[in-house]
Design a protein around this motif. Structure first.
Motif, PDB file in Angstrom:
ATOM      1  N   LEU A 185       0.821  -1.208   0.000  1.00 37.71           N
ATOM      2  CA  LEU A 185       0.000   0.000   0.000  1.00 37.71           C
ATOM      3  C   LEU A 185       0.858   1.262   0.000  1.00 37.71           C
ATOM      4  CD1 LEU A 185      -2.878  -0.970   2.463  1.00 37.71           C
ATOM      5  CD2 LEU A 185      -2.787  -1.215  -0.024  1.00 37.71           C
ATOM      6  N   ALA A 186       1.934   1.249   0.769  1.00 33.87           N
ATOM      7  CA  ALA A 186       2.805   2.422   0.822  1.00 33.87           C
ATOM      8  C   ALA A 186       3.429   2.693  -0.546  1.00 33.87           C
ATOM      9  CB  ALA A 186       3.892   2.227   1.869  1.00 33.87           C
ATOM     10  N   PHE A 187       3.834   1.637  -1.213  1.00 29.99           N
ATOM     11  CA  PHE A 187       4.446   1.810  -2.531  1.00 29.99           C
ATOM     12  C   PHE A 187       3.418   2.300  -3.552  1.00 29.99           C
ATOM     13  CE2 PHE A 187       5.217  -0.016  -6.765  1.00 29.99           C
ATOM     14  CZ  PHE A 187       6.427   0.591  -7.069  1.00 29.99           C
ATOM     15  N   TRP A 188       2.306   1.596  -3.666  1.00 23.92           N
ATOM     16  CA  TRP A 188       1.358   1.879  -4.754  1.00 23.92           C
ATOM     17  C   TRP A 188       0.568   3.164  -4.533  1.00 23.92           C
ATOM     18  CZ3 TRP A 188       1.518   0.490  -9.458  1.00 23.92           C
ATOM     19  CH2 TRP A 188       0.391   0.481 -10.280  1.00 23.92           C
ATOM     20  N   LEU A 189       0.204   3.457  -3.291  1.00 24.64           N
ATOM     21  CA  LEU A 189      -0.657   4.602  -3.024  1.00 24.64           C
ATOM     22  C   LEU A 189       0.103   5.861  -2.616  1.00 24.64           C
ATOM     23  CD1 LEU A 189      -3.554   2.830  -1.081  1.00 24.64           C
ATOM     24  CD2 LEU A 189      -3.367   3.289  -3.542  1.00 24.64           C
ATOM     25  N   GLU A 190       1.358   5.708  -2.218  1.00 23.08           N
ATOM     26  CA  GLU A 190       2.122   6.876  -1.758  1.00 23.08           C
ATOM     27  C   GLU A 190       3.365   7.140  -2.616  1.00 23.08           C
ATOM     28  OE1 GLU A 190       2.978   6.423   2.417  1.00 23.08           O
ATOM     29  OE2 GLU A 190       0.940   5.714   2.848  1.00 23.08           O
ATOM     30  N   GLU A 191       4.088   6.081  -2.946  1.00 24.91           N
ATOM     31  CA  GLU A 191       5.340   6.269  -3.696  1.00 24.91           C
ATOM     32  C   GLU A 191       5.083   6.463  -5.189  1.00 24.91           C
ATOM     33  OE1 GLU A 191       9.506   3.796  -4.468  1.00 24.91           O
ATOM     34  OE2 GLU A 191       8.318   3.408  -2.657  1.00 24.91           O
ATOM     35  N   VAL A 192       4.202   5.658  -5.747  1.00 23.16           N
ATOM     36  CA  VAL A 192       3.865   5.754  -7.168  1.00 23.16           C
ATOM     37  C   VAL A 192       2.803   6.837  -7.359  1.00 23.16           C
ATOM     38  CG1 VAL A 192       2.919   4.514  -9.157  1.00 23.16           C
ATOM     39  CG2 VAL A 192       4.425   3.335  -7.536  1.00 23.16           C
ATOM     40  N   GLU A 193       2.977   7.668  -8.370  1.00 21.15           N
ATOM     41  CA  GLU A 193       2.006   8.720  -8.638  1.00 21.15           C
ATOM     42  C   GLU A 193       0.809   8.148  -9.392  1.00 21.15           C
ATOM     43  OE1 GLU A 193       3.588  12.195 -10.488  1.00 21.15           O
ATOM     44  OE2 GLU A 193       5.499  12.050  -9.422  1.00 21.15           O
ATOM     45  N   PRO A 194      -0.398   8.636  -9.105  1.00 19.59           N
ATOM     46  CA  PRO A 194      -1.600   8.116  -9.780  1.00 19.59           C
ATOM     47  C   PRO A 194      -1.500   8.104 -11.297  1.00 19.59           C
ATOM     48  CG  PRO A 194      -2.249   9.450  -7.928  1.00 19.59           C
ATOM     49  CD  PRO A 194      -0.752   9.594  -8.049  1.00 19.59           C
ATOM     50  N   LYS A 195      -0.807   9.069 -11.886  1.00 17.89           N
ATOM     51  CA  LYS A 195      -0.704   9.112 -13.347  1.00 17.89           C
ATOM     52  C   LYS A 195       0.093   7.930 -13.889  1.00 17.89           C
ATOM     53  CE  LYS A 195       3.415  12.113 -13.423  1.00 17.89           C
ATOM     54  NZ  LYS A 195       3.947  13.438 -13.834  1.00 17.89           N
ATOM     55  N   GLN A 196       0.840   7.235 -13.013  1.00 15.07           N
ATOM     56  CA  GLN A 196       1.627   6.082 -13.436  1.00 15.07           C
ATOM     57  C   GLN A 196       0.853   4.773 -13.372  1.00 15.07           C
ATOM     58  OE1 GLN A 196       4.915   7.224 -10.497  1.00 15.07           O
ATOM     59  NE2 GLN A 196       6.125   6.347 -12.161  1.00 15.07           N
ATOM     60  N   ASP A 242     -13.248  10.038 -14.556  1.00 14.79           N
ATOM     61  CA  ASP A 242     -12.382   9.299 -15.469  1.00 14.79           C
ATOM     62  C   ASP A 242     -12.499   7.803 -15.216  1.00 14.79           C
ATOM     63  OD1 ASP A 242     -10.420   9.611 -17.632  1.00 14.79           O
ATOM     64  OD2 ASP A 242      -9.042   8.646 -16.245  1.00 14.79           O
ATOM     65  N   ASN A 243     -12.577   7.401 -13.951  1.00  8.24           N
ATOM     66  CA  ASN A 243     -12.775   5.988 -13.632  1.00  8.24           C
ATOM     67  C   ASN A 243     -14.091   5.482 -14.215  1.00  8.24           C
ATOM     68  OD1 ASN A 243     -11.200   6.735 -10.628  1.00  8.24           O
ATOM     69  ND2 ASN A 243     -10.453   5.084 -11.919  1.00  8.24           N
ATOM     70  N   LEU A 244     -15.140   6.271 -14.068  1.00  7.38           N
ATOM     71  CA  LEU A 244     -16.445   5.869 -14.587  1.00  7.38           C
ATOM     72  C   LEU A 244     -16.403   5.746 -16.108  1.00  7.38           C
ATOM     73  CD1 LEU A 244     -19.421   5.214 -14.249  1.00  7.38           C
ATOM     74  CD2 LEU A 244     -19.891   7.673 -14.206  1.00  7.38           C
ATOM     75  N   LEU A 245     -15.735   6.687 -16.768  1.00  7.71           N
ATOM     76  CA  LEU A 245     -15.610   6.625 -18.217  1.00  7.71           C
ATOM     77  C   LEU A 245     -14.971   5.311 -18.647  1.00  7.71           C
ATOM     78  CD1 LEU A 245     -15.527   7.869 -21.097  1.00  7.71           C
ATOM     79  CD2 LEU A 245     -13.314   8.884 -20.458  1.00  7.71           C
ATOM     80  N   HIS A 246     -13.894   4.925 -17.980  1.00  9.11           N
ATOM     81  CA  HIS A 246     -13.210   3.692 -18.370  1.00  9.11           C
ATOM     82  C   HIS A 246     -14.015   2.452 -17.972  1.00  9.11           C
ATOM     83  CE1 HIS A 246      -9.498   5.162 -20.147  1.00  9.11           C
ATOM     84  NE2 HIS A 246      -9.587   6.184 -19.302  1.00  9.11           N
ATOM     85  N   ALA A 247     -14.749   2.515 -16.882  1.00 10.92           N
ATOM     86  CA  ALA A 247     -15.632   1.401 -16.524  1.00 10.92           C
ATOM     87  C   ALA A 247     -16.693   1.215 -17.602  1.00 10.92           C
ATOM     88  CB  ALA A 247     -16.280   1.655 -15.171  1.00 10.92           C
ATOM     89  N   ARG A 248     -17.266   2.298 -18.080  1.00 13.35           N
ATOM     90  CA  ARG A 248     -18.270   2.221 -19.139  1.00 13.35           C
ATOM     91  C   ARG A 248     -17.652   1.708 -20.435  1.00 13.35           C
ATOM     92  NH1 ARG A 248     -20.251   7.745 -20.155  1.00 13.35           N
ATOM     93  NH2 ARG A 248     -21.713   6.706 -21.562  1.00 13.35           N
ATOM     94  N   ALA A 249     -16.422   2.135 -20.727  1.00 14.69           N
ATOM     95  CA  ALA A 249     -15.756   1.668 -21.942  1.00 14.69           C
ATOM     96  C   ALA A 249     -15.477   0.167 -21.885  1.00 14.69           C
ATOM     97  CB  ALA A 249     -14.455   2.446 -22.152  1.00 14.69           C
ATOM     98  N   HIS A 250     -15.007  -0.309 -20.734  1.00 17.16           N
ATOM     99  CA  HIS A 250     -14.779  -1.751 -20.589  1.00 17.16           C
ATOM    100  C   HIS A 250     -16.094  -2.512 -20.782  1.00 17.16           C
ATOM    101  CE1 HIS A 250     -10.820  -0.707 -19.005  1.00 17.16           C
ATOM    102  NE2 HIS A 250     -10.521  -1.986 -18.937  1.00 17.16           N
ATOM    103  N   ARG A 251     -17.161  -1.995 -20.215  1.00 11.77           N
ATOM    104  CA  ARG A 251     -18.457  -2.660 -20.357  1.00 11.77           C
ATOM    105  C   ARG A 251     -18.899  -2.700 -21.818  1.00 11.77           C
ATOM    106  NH1 ARG A 251     -23.656  -0.445 -17.145  1.00 11.77           N
ATOM    107  NH2 ARG A 251     -23.289   1.340 -18.534  1.00 11.77           N
ATOM    108  N   GLU A 252     -18.652  -1.631 -22.556  1.00  9.27           N
ATOM    109  CA  GLU A 252     -19.021  -1.598 -23.975  1.00  9.27           C
ATOM    110  C   GLU A 252     -18.303  -2.696 -24.752  1.00  9.27           C
ATOM    111  OE1 GLU A 252     -21.247   0.422 -25.872  1.00  9.27           O
ATOM    112  OE2 GLU A 252     -21.975   0.641 -23.814  1.00  9.27           O
ATOM    113  N   VAL A 253     -17.025  -2.904 -24.447  1.00 12.58           N
ATOM    114  CA  VAL A 253     -16.257  -3.935 -25.144  1.00 12.58           C
ATOM    115  C   VAL A 253     -16.831  -5.315 -24.850  1.00 12.58           C
ATOM    116  CG1 VAL A 253     -13.983  -4.986 -25.450  1.00 12.58           C
ATOM    117  CG2 VAL A 253     -14.174  -2.514 -25.105  1.00 12.58           C
ATOM    118  N   ILE A 254     -17.154  -5.573 -23.593  1.00 18.01           N
ATOM    119  CA  ILE A 254     -17.709  -6.873 -23.226  1.00 18.01           C
ATOM    120  C   ILE A 254     -19.100  -7.049 -23.823  1.00 18.01           C
ATOM    121  CG2 ILE A 254     -18.446  -8.351 -21.298  1.00 18.01           C
ATOM    122  CD1 ILE A 254     -15.389  -8.110 -21.754  1.00 18.01           C
TER     123      ILE A 254
END
Length: 203
Positions: free
Chosen positions: A20-31, A150-162
């Motif tokens: 959690l420390a690495f992914w949520l604090e060390e890594v930037e969300p854009k990565q 942005d999360n919702l947009l990508h959730a909707r896009a994934h659903r469209e593909v399926i």
């Protein structure tokens, strides 16, 4: 009076806390959602053995509280895609990640994690090649992370593909699946990126 010594073991963060420390604090969300060879190598070096343990069923003790469950999901659903990019093993633990995500959501553990970390409880559903899971992912982003457009947009896009294919064509090569003519045409016309842009334009 001298305080009793604290052992090094007691001071050291747990493996789940390190994740959690690495992914949520060390890594930037854009990565989080871009292909980055350096980040992939770092995750492979630092957390590859944790993926191995998860594959062996050795991380079950993490699944008793929200932070541990979140760390488990990050290892099996996110780190897997960095460690095994373009390899079938990137998706090997998806079923386990989904099961833990559903357990956590049913226990409302996701609500105990503030955004943006909360989204990782929902991504195993968004990565599922099952339309029921896709519908649930969209609903969860709408209800529990309403500001994460942005999360919702990508959730909707994934659903469209399926909805269209019943699977993600961009996984076919890694999984050794035969790409249909319809999928090939879709990929040639922009694939997933084109879906995202179409949904953006329609909103």
């Amino acid at each position: 009076m001298t305080a009793p010594p604290v052992t090094a073991q007691a001071e050291a963060p747990s493996e789940a806390e390190k994740v959690l420390a690495f992914w949520l604090e060390e890594v930037e969300p854009k990565q989080w959602y871009i292909a980055d060879d350096d980040l992939d190598a770092t995750i492979r070096d630092r957390f590859g053995t944790m993926w191995d343990k998860a594959a062996e069923g050795a991380l079950g003790h993490w699944l008793t509280e929200p932070n541990g469950a979140l760390a488990y999901i990050i290892v099996t659903d996110q780190f897997a895609r960095n460690i095994w990019r373009d390899d079938a093993r990137a998706f090997q633990l998806d079923e386990q990640a989904r099961s833990v995500a559903k357990l956590a959501i049913d226990n409302a553990w996701d609500r105990e994690i503030v955004p943006p970390g909360r989204q990782f409880f929902y991504l195993p559903l968004m990565h599922s090649e099952n339309l029921v899971d896709q519908d649930r992912a969209v609903r969860l982003f709408c209800e529990r992370m309403p500001d994460a457009e942005d999360n919702l947009l990508h959730a909707r896009a994934h659903r469209e593909v399926i909805r269209e294919f019943g699977r993600f064509p961009f996984r076919n090569d890694a999984l050794g699946r035969q790409t249909t003519e319809a999928e090939k045409e879709w990929l040639e016309k922009g694939g997933y990126g084109a879906v995202v842009e179409r949904l953006k334009s329609a909103s």
